[in-house]
Motif scaffolding. Structure first.
Motif, PDB file in Angstrom:
ATOM      1  N   ARG A  47      -4.809 -13.972 -34.019  1.00 50.53           N
ATOM      2  CA  ARG A  47      -5.238 -14.813 -32.896  1.00 50.53           C
ATOM      3  C   ARG A  47      -6.256 -14.068 -32.022  1.00 50.53           C
ATOM      4  N   PHE A  48      -6.001 -12.791 -31.763  1.00 52.75           N
ATOM      5  CA  PHE A  48      -6.963 -12.006 -30.988  1.00 52.75           C
ATOM      6  C   PHE A  48      -8.267 -11.825 -31.766  1.00 52.75           C
ATOM      7  N   ALA A  49      -8.149 -11.541 -33.057  1.00 56.51           N
ATOM      8  CA  ALA A  49      -9.339 -11.326 -33.876  1.00 56.51           C
ATOM      9  C   ALA A  49     -10.220 -12.567 -33.902  1.00 56.51           C
ATOM     10  N   GLU A  50      -9.601 -13.737 -33.970  1.00 57.10           N
ATOM     11  CA  GLU A  50     -10.380 -14.968 -33.996  1.00 57.10           C
ATOM     12  C   GLU A  50     -11.142 -15.175 -32.688  1.00 57.10           C
ATOM     13  N   VAL A  51     -10.523 -14.827 -31.566  1.00 58.36           N
ATOM     14  CA  VAL A  51     -11.200 -14.935 -30.276  1.00 58.36           C
ATOM     15  C   VAL A  51     -12.397 -13.988 -30.232  1.00 58.36           C
ATOM     16  N   PHE A  52     -12.221 -12.777 -30.703  1.00 58.74           N
ATOM     17  CA  PHE A  52     -13.320 -11.806 -30.682  1.00 58.74           C
ATOM     18  C   PHE A  52     -14.448 -12.236 -31.626  1.00 58.74           C
ATOM     19  N   ALA A  53     -14.086 -12.693 -32.837  1.00 59.97           N
ATOM     20  CA  ALA A  53     -15.105 -13.086 -33.811  1.00 59.97           C
ATOM     21  C   ALA A  53     -15.910 -14.278 -33.305  1.00 59.97           C
ATOM     22  N   GLU A 286      -3.888 -16.276 -23.249  1.00 58.65           N
ATOM     23  CA  GLU A 286      -5.184 -16.771 -22.768  1.00 58.65           C
ATOM     24  C   GLU A 286      -5.833 -15.756 -21.823  1.00 58.65           C
ATOM     25  N   ILE A 287      -5.031 -15.180 -20.938  1.00 58.36           N
ATOM     26  CA  ILE A 287      -5.563 -14.189 -19.994  1.00 58.36           C
ATOM     27  C   ILE A 287      -5.994 -12.917 -20.722  1.00 58.36           C
ATOM     28  N   ALA A 288      -5.090 -12.393 -21.574  1.00 60.84           N
ATOM     29  CA  ALA A 288      -5.342 -11.099 -22.214  1.00 60.84           C
ATOM     30  C   ALA A 288      -6.488 -11.166 -23.214  1.00 60.84           C
ATOM     31  N   SER A 289      -6.510 -12.210 -24.033  1.00 60.51           N
ATOM     32  CA  SER A 289      -7.561 -12.297 -25.054  1.00 60.51           C
ATOM     33  C   SER A 289      -8.925 -12.537 -24.423  1.00 60.51           C
TER      34      SER A 289
END
Length: 301
Positions: A47-53, A286-289
């Motif tokens: 989930r984090f990786a998708e936000v970054f990508a 939502e906040i952290a990512s």
């Protein structure tokens, strides 16, 4: 696009995923990341990786050695957590990412959560290839965290157990193993908090059936001697983001906040309401990512 990948870490094959940056022509910055104490990459890291990508960043993430799909070093047991081996694996991951054609090798960020949040700080302090760092609900002190866990479990781990295990292993016997989580207050466990039990039980039941509820007893001893917070003053001038869970009773939100004060600029702290695992789901995610994404975009892109 996500690719299954593997890379060599000086004789150990580590396996994970590589995400291509979206909407970018040519090489892009890359965030290098791994999970915390005993966790595997399928436990929310995608989930984090998708936000970054989606923000135009490549992402490399993997299972720590001895866990998930990654191999174990010859002669070493599976499910042993050695922080310094994991720190070096971050550096091997950086090298692998830099050699990929999709990555701009000059712009590397590191991200970690919980135990690997401490690793991210150490790597940023010792490896000049790192241009930005984010530690989420970070582990900053082995001695203090160990004492907190002993109090939570109402059990002080007898150091003679650790000494006996070392002697037994030196004599060729298999390592002593303990569960990561459990409900028996009289049993030594790696993470004896109720929220950890809920987190890993839910993860194993759905997203990460490969997760095993065991680590070596020596992992506790290695954790106790690990003090990544001491490296925080050495990170400057690399931009540092610390995401702190305001009611973190595991690694200690108060410990993280105090350690953050020792770091020099440039730095930023973001607080997520809730306990240690709040940043993985719901509003905490939502906040952290978003905070981590914006930090890496600002300092890498």
């Amino acid at each position: 696009m996500r690719h299954d990948i593997e890379f060599d870490a000086e004789g150990v094959t580590l396996r994970g995923w590589f995400y291509e940056a979206e909407g970018v022509d040519g090489p892009a910055p890359c965030v290098v990341m791994a999970h915390g104490w005993s966790a595997t990459r399928r436990i929310y890291l995608d989930r984090f990786a998708e936000v970054f990508a989606a923000a135009g960043l490549c992402v490399l993430l993997w299972d720590n050695r001895g866990f998930g799909d990654s191999d174990t070093a010859p002669g070493k047991p599976r499910h042993e957590i050695d922080p310094w081996e994991q720190v070096r694996d971050y550096q091997h991951g950086i090298s692998y990412a830099q050699n990929r054609s999709e990555v701009d090798p000059e712009w590397i960020g590191v991200w970690g959560s919980s135990f690997s949040g401490g690793h991210a700080f150490v790597v940023a302090a010792i490896d000049q290839r790192v241009k930005a760092v984010c530690g989420q609900a970070p582990f900053v002190s082995g001695r203090d965290t160990y004492a907190n866990l002993a109090r939570v479990n109402n059990l002080v781990i007898d150091p003679r157990l650790l000494a006996a295990d070392r002697r037994a292993r030196a004599a060729g016997e298999p390592p002593a193993m303990i569960p990561v989580i459990g409900t028996d207050p009289g049993q030594v466990t790696g993470i004896p908090t109720p929220d950890a039990h809920e987190f890993f039980t839910e993860a194993r039941g759905g997203m990460a059936p490969e997760w095993h509820n065991e680590v070596t007893l020596r992992s506790l001893e290695l954790m106790r001697g690990y003090e990544p917070g001491l490296y925080l003053p050495l990170i400057t001038p690399t931009p540092l983001l610390m995401i702190v869970a305001s009611h973190d009773g595991l690694t200690g939100g108060n410990l993280a906040a105090s350690a953050f004060a020792t770091a020099a600029e440039p730095k930023q702290a973001v607080f997520v309401p809730g306990g240690h695992f709040a940043a993985y789901t719901g509003p905490g995610f939502e906040i952290a990512s978003a905070a981590a994404r914006d930090w890496f975009v600002r300092h890498l892109a």
